[in-house]
Design an enzyme around this catalytic site. Structure first.
Site, short mmCIF file in Angstrom:
data_model
loop_
_atom_site.label_atom_id
_atom_site.label_comp_id
_atom_site.label_asym_id
_atom_site.label_seq_id
_atom_site.Cartn_x
_atom_site.Cartn_y
_atom_site.Cartn_z
N ASP A 66 0.81 -1.22 0.00
CA ASP A 66 0.00 0.00 0.00
C ASP A 66 0.85 1.28 0.00
OD1 ASP A 66 0.99 -0.44 2.54
OD2 ASP A 66 -0.96 -0.68 3.49
N ASP A 135 -7.40 -2.09 14.46
CA ASP A 135 -8.81 -2.39 14.14
C ASP A 135 -8.93 -3.64 13.26
OD1 ASP A 135 -7.74 -1.43 11.78
OD2 ASP A 135 -9.18 0.20 11.52
N GLU A 142 -9.60 -1.44 5.61
CA GLU A 142 -10.26 -1.13 6.88
C GLU A 142 -11.48 -2.04 7.08
OE1 GLU A 142 -8.68 0.60 8.87
OE2 GLU A 142 -8.33 2.68 8.30
C1 GLP Z 1 -0.31 0.44 8.48
C2 GLP Z 1 0.06 -0.43 7.29
C3 GLP Z 1 -0.21 -1.88 7.60
C4 GLP Z 1 0.45 -2.26 8.92
C5 GLP Z 1 -0.13 -1.42 10.03
C6 GLP Z 1 0.45 -1.76 11.38
O1 GLP Z 1 -1.66 0.61 8.59
N1 GLP Z 1 -0.67 -0.06 6.13
O2 GLP Z 1 0.27 -2.68 6.56
O3 GLP Z 1 0.20 -3.61 9.19
O4 GLP Z 1 0.19 -0.08 9.72
O5 GLP Z 1 1.62 -1.04 11.62
P1 GLP Z 1 2.56 -1.28 12.87
O6 GLP Z 1 3.28 -2.53 12.59
O7 GLP Z 1 3.45 -0.09 12.88
O8 GLP Z 1 1.70 -1.37 14.06
#
Ligand code: GLP
Length: 261
Positions: A66, A135, A142
């Site tokens: 993404d 979430d 989402e």
């Molecule tokens: C973002 C990314 C996700 C990732 C999430 C969790 O939303 N788009 O791919 O899994 O963050 O991030 P973190 O590992 O920093 O908690």
């Protein structure tokens, strides 16, 4: 689902890197699906270390999950910057073999369709690295995302905007929109490797592993994936009702089936 609970984030990252490295060594033209976020840092750190010890990424292709819409790749909070800083800039990968959705594309639907086409042309993704949002989101899918969605534009929930606010210097600067592989795109990969750490992820992890299959927790779609490996630390696993069973299963595996080998 294969649930592996490790003592620390670092141990989990090392194990994750062993799994990815095995695919890099065993497949001729491996295709990796990559993710951003703090949960991936121990894994990328270990891959970088392995790279310094001789693991080559020259034959590897990558597709990231993404990217934010409307920000330049050089923006310090872009996922392009994250990948360059934490992985691509430190290994021998050929930059033209790496792909991240272009959040600045003039024609977003076309960019998304082409992204899907490029993944198919590369032969599909051998292993998709994933984190999980508080979430329950995967990539930027989402809650209420279609379980069979493809790469497309999505609007961020405020929980996700808040989780990304530090990188942007305040929630008001976090873009509202993102491009993300869909849950259907993720389901088409040959293996998923999800890393989650800390108490903040415990509820989402419980919903993903033991909750009902539901768009309310997008990550629960992995219950339908034929091969998903979930690596957790103790805190992220703390709400799992069957965690002793998962430990027992992993510890009782014959050596040849263990990833540590
Ligand atoms: C973002 C990314 C996700 C990732 C999430 C969790 O939303 N788009 O791919 O899994 O963050 O991030 P973190 O590992 O920093 O908690």
């Amino acid at each position: 689902m294969e649930i592996i609970i490790k003592e620390t984030m670092n141990d989990a990252g090392i194990l994750g890197a062993k799994i990815v490295a095995r695919i890099i060594r065993e497949i001729d033209r491996p295709v990796l699906g990559l993710a951003t976020g703090n949960s991936q840092l121990p894994l990328y750190k270990e891959l970088v270390r392995m790279g310094k010890e001789g693991l080559s990424f020259k034959h590897v292709r990558t597709f990231n999950l993404d990217e934010f819409v409307g920000i330049s790749p050089t923006h310090p909070a872009s996922f392009f910057s994250f990948m360059n800083e934490n992985l691509f800039g430190q290994i021998d990968i050929i930059k033209s073999n790496t792909a991240i959705p272009n959040g600045q594309a003039a024609n977003i639907p076309k960019e998304c369709d082409e992204y899907e086409r490029k993944i198919l042309e590369a032969g599909g993704i051998d292993i998709q690295v994933l984190g999980i949002g508080e979430d329950g989101h995967l990539g930027f899918n989402e809650p209420t995302s279609s379980l069979s969605s493809r790469t497309r534009i999505k609007t961020l929930h405020h929980i996700t905007k808040a989780a990304n606010s530090n990188a942007f210097g305040g929630i008001e600067n976090v873009p509202n929109h993102v491009l993300t592989m869909g849950l259907g795109t993720i389901m088409n990969t040959r293996c998923c490797l999800l890393l989650a750490f800390g108490e903040k992820k415990a509820k989402a992890v419980q919903d993903m592993v033991e909750g009902p299959l539901s768009a309310g927790c997008p990550a629960s779609v992995l219950q339908l994936h034929e091969r998903s490996i979930i690596i957790l630390d103790r805190e992220a696993a703390s709400l799992l009702e069957r965690r002793e069973y998962y430990d027992e299963v992993y510890k009782g595996k014959p050596d040849w089936q263990k990833w540590e080998q």
